[in-house]
Design a protein around this motif. Structure first.
Motif, PDB file in Angstrom:
ATOM      1  N   PRO A  38      -5.676   7.950  -0.431  1.00 41.25           N
ATOM      2  CA  PRO A  38      -6.576   7.075   0.330  1.00 41.25           C
ATOM      3  C   PRO A  38      -8.053   7.442   0.195  1.00 41.25           C
ATOM      4  O   PRO A  38      -8.918   6.592   0.377  1.00 41.25           O
ATOM      5  N   VAL A  64       6.229  -3.285  -5.395  1.00 42.59           N
ATOM      6  CA  VAL A  64       5.276  -2.903  -4.356  1.00 42.59           C
ATOM      7  C   VAL A  64       5.910  -3.117  -2.986  1.00 42.59           C
ATOM      8  O   VAL A  64       6.718  -4.027  -2.804  1.00 42.59           O
ATOM      9  N   ASN A  65       5.563  -2.276  -2.052  1.00 41.54           N
ATOM     10  CA  ASN A  65       6.013  -2.450  -0.670  1.00 41.54           C
ATOM     11  C   ASN A  65       5.338  -3.681  -0.084  1.00 41.54           C
ATOM     12  O   ASN A  65       4.196  -3.982  -0.405  1.00 41.54           O
ATOM     13  N   GLU A  66       6.060  -4.351   0.784  1.00 39.32           N
ATOM     14  CA  GLU A  66       5.470  -5.498   1.469  1.00 39.32           C
ATOM     15  C   GLU A  66       4.355  -5.031   2.401  1.00 39.32           C
ATOM     16  O   GLU A  66       4.355  -3.917   2.893  1.00 39.32           O
ATOM     17  N   ASN A  67       3.410  -5.943   2.634  1.00 32.77           N
ATOM     18  CA  ASN A  67       2.353  -5.703   3.624  1.00 32.77           C
ATOM     19  C   ASN A  67       1.545  -4.444   3.356  1.00 32.77           C
ATOM     20  O   ASN A  67       1.315  -3.644   4.258  1.00 32.77           O
ATOM     21  N   THR A  68       1.126  -4.258   2.133  1.00 32.48           N
ATOM     22  CA  THR A  68       0.290  -3.103   1.817  1.00 32.48           C
ATOM     23  C   THR A  68      -1.004  -3.564   1.160  1.00 32.48           C
ATOM     24  O   THR A  68      -1.101  -4.680   0.648  1.00 32.48           O
ATOM     25  N   ARG A  69      -1.975  -2.682   1.145  1.00 33.27           N
ATOM     26  CA  ARG A  69      -3.226  -2.943   0.432  1.00 33.27           C
ATOM     27  C   ARG A  69      -2.959  -3.125  -1.049  1.00 33.27           C
ATOM     28  O   ARG A  69      -3.648  -3.868  -1.723  1.00 33.27           O
ATOM     29  N   ALA A  70      -1.966  -2.397  -1.540  1.00 31.49           N
ATOM     30  CA  ALA A  70      -1.643  -2.454  -2.962  1.00 31.49           C
ATOM     31  C   ALA A  70      -1.292  -3.874  -3.396  1.00 31.49           C
ATOM     32  O   ALA A  70      -1.652  -4.298  -4.495  1.00 31.49           O
ATOM     33  N   LEU A  71      -0.605  -4.602  -2.550  1.00 27.77           N
ATOM     34  CA  LEU A  71      -0.216  -5.972  -2.888  1.00 27.77           C
ATOM     35  C   LEU A  71      -1.447  -6.795  -3.249  1.00 27.77           C
ATOM     36  O   LEU A  71      -1.466  -7.492  -4.267  1.00 27.77           O
ATOM     37  N   ARG A  72      -2.492  -6.699  -2.458  1.00 21.66           N
ATOM     38  CA  ARG A  72      -3.727  -7.444  -2.740  1.00 21.66           C
ATOM     39  C   ARG A  72      -4.373  -6.974  -4.042  1.00 21.66           C
ATOM     40  O   ARG A  72      -4.889  -7.780  -4.809  1.00 21.66           O
ATOM     41  N   ASP A  88      15.198  -0.589  -1.122  1.00 21.06           N
ATOM     42  CA  ASP A  88      14.540   0.091  -2.230  1.00 21.06           C
ATOM     43  C   ASP A  88      15.581   0.701  -3.173  1.00 21.06           C
ATOM     44  O   ASP A  88      16.785   0.508  -2.995  1.00 21.06           O
ATOM     45  N   TYR A  94      14.071  -0.947   3.027  1.00 17.55           N
ATOM     46  CA  TYR A  94      12.653  -0.828   2.734  1.00 17.55           C
ATOM     47  C   TYR A  94      12.316  -1.921   1.724  1.00 17.55           C
ATOM     48  O   TYR A  94      12.430  -1.712   0.519  1.00 17.55           O
TER      49      TYR A  94
END
Length: 102
Positions: A38, A64-72, A88, A94
């Motif tokens: 981070p 990618v995990n749902e609802n993460t900054r990475a998704l954007r 997962d 997960y």
């Protein structure tokens, strides 16, 4: 991801002032795993490493995990969701989104 055998991946580290700040791992020039500390968020360093993986290593898929900054971030680089899985790779509840380049 806990059962991931990174011996099967090419691994590239992002260094920032002598410290590992993140990495990308690419398997078969396709599947991409990316992890960033981070502390580098918002500085463009992760984007540089991600661009390297896409442009130089030809990585074109990522989970990618749902609802993460990475998704954007991945959407910004042209990835789109093509499948959602509820567990997962370790069969934990997960949810993951499978993404690929448009």
């Amino acid at each position: 991801m806990y059962n991931t055998d990174f011996n099967k991946f090419e691994l590239f580290c992002l260094m920032d002032t002598g410290l590992r700040a993140g990495f990308v791992a690419v398997k078969d020039k396709k599947s991409l795993n990316a992890v960033f500390t981070p502390a580098i968020f918002g500085r463009g360093l992760g984007a540089k490493l991600f661009s390297f993986a896409i442009n130089e290593l030809k990585a074109d898929k990522i989970d990618v995990n749902e609802n993460t900054r990475a998704l954007r971030l991945y959407q910004k680089f042209g990835f789109e969701v093509f499948k959602r899985i509820s567990k997962d790779g370790s069969s934990r509840d997960y949810p993951l989104l499978k993404m690929k380049l448009k």
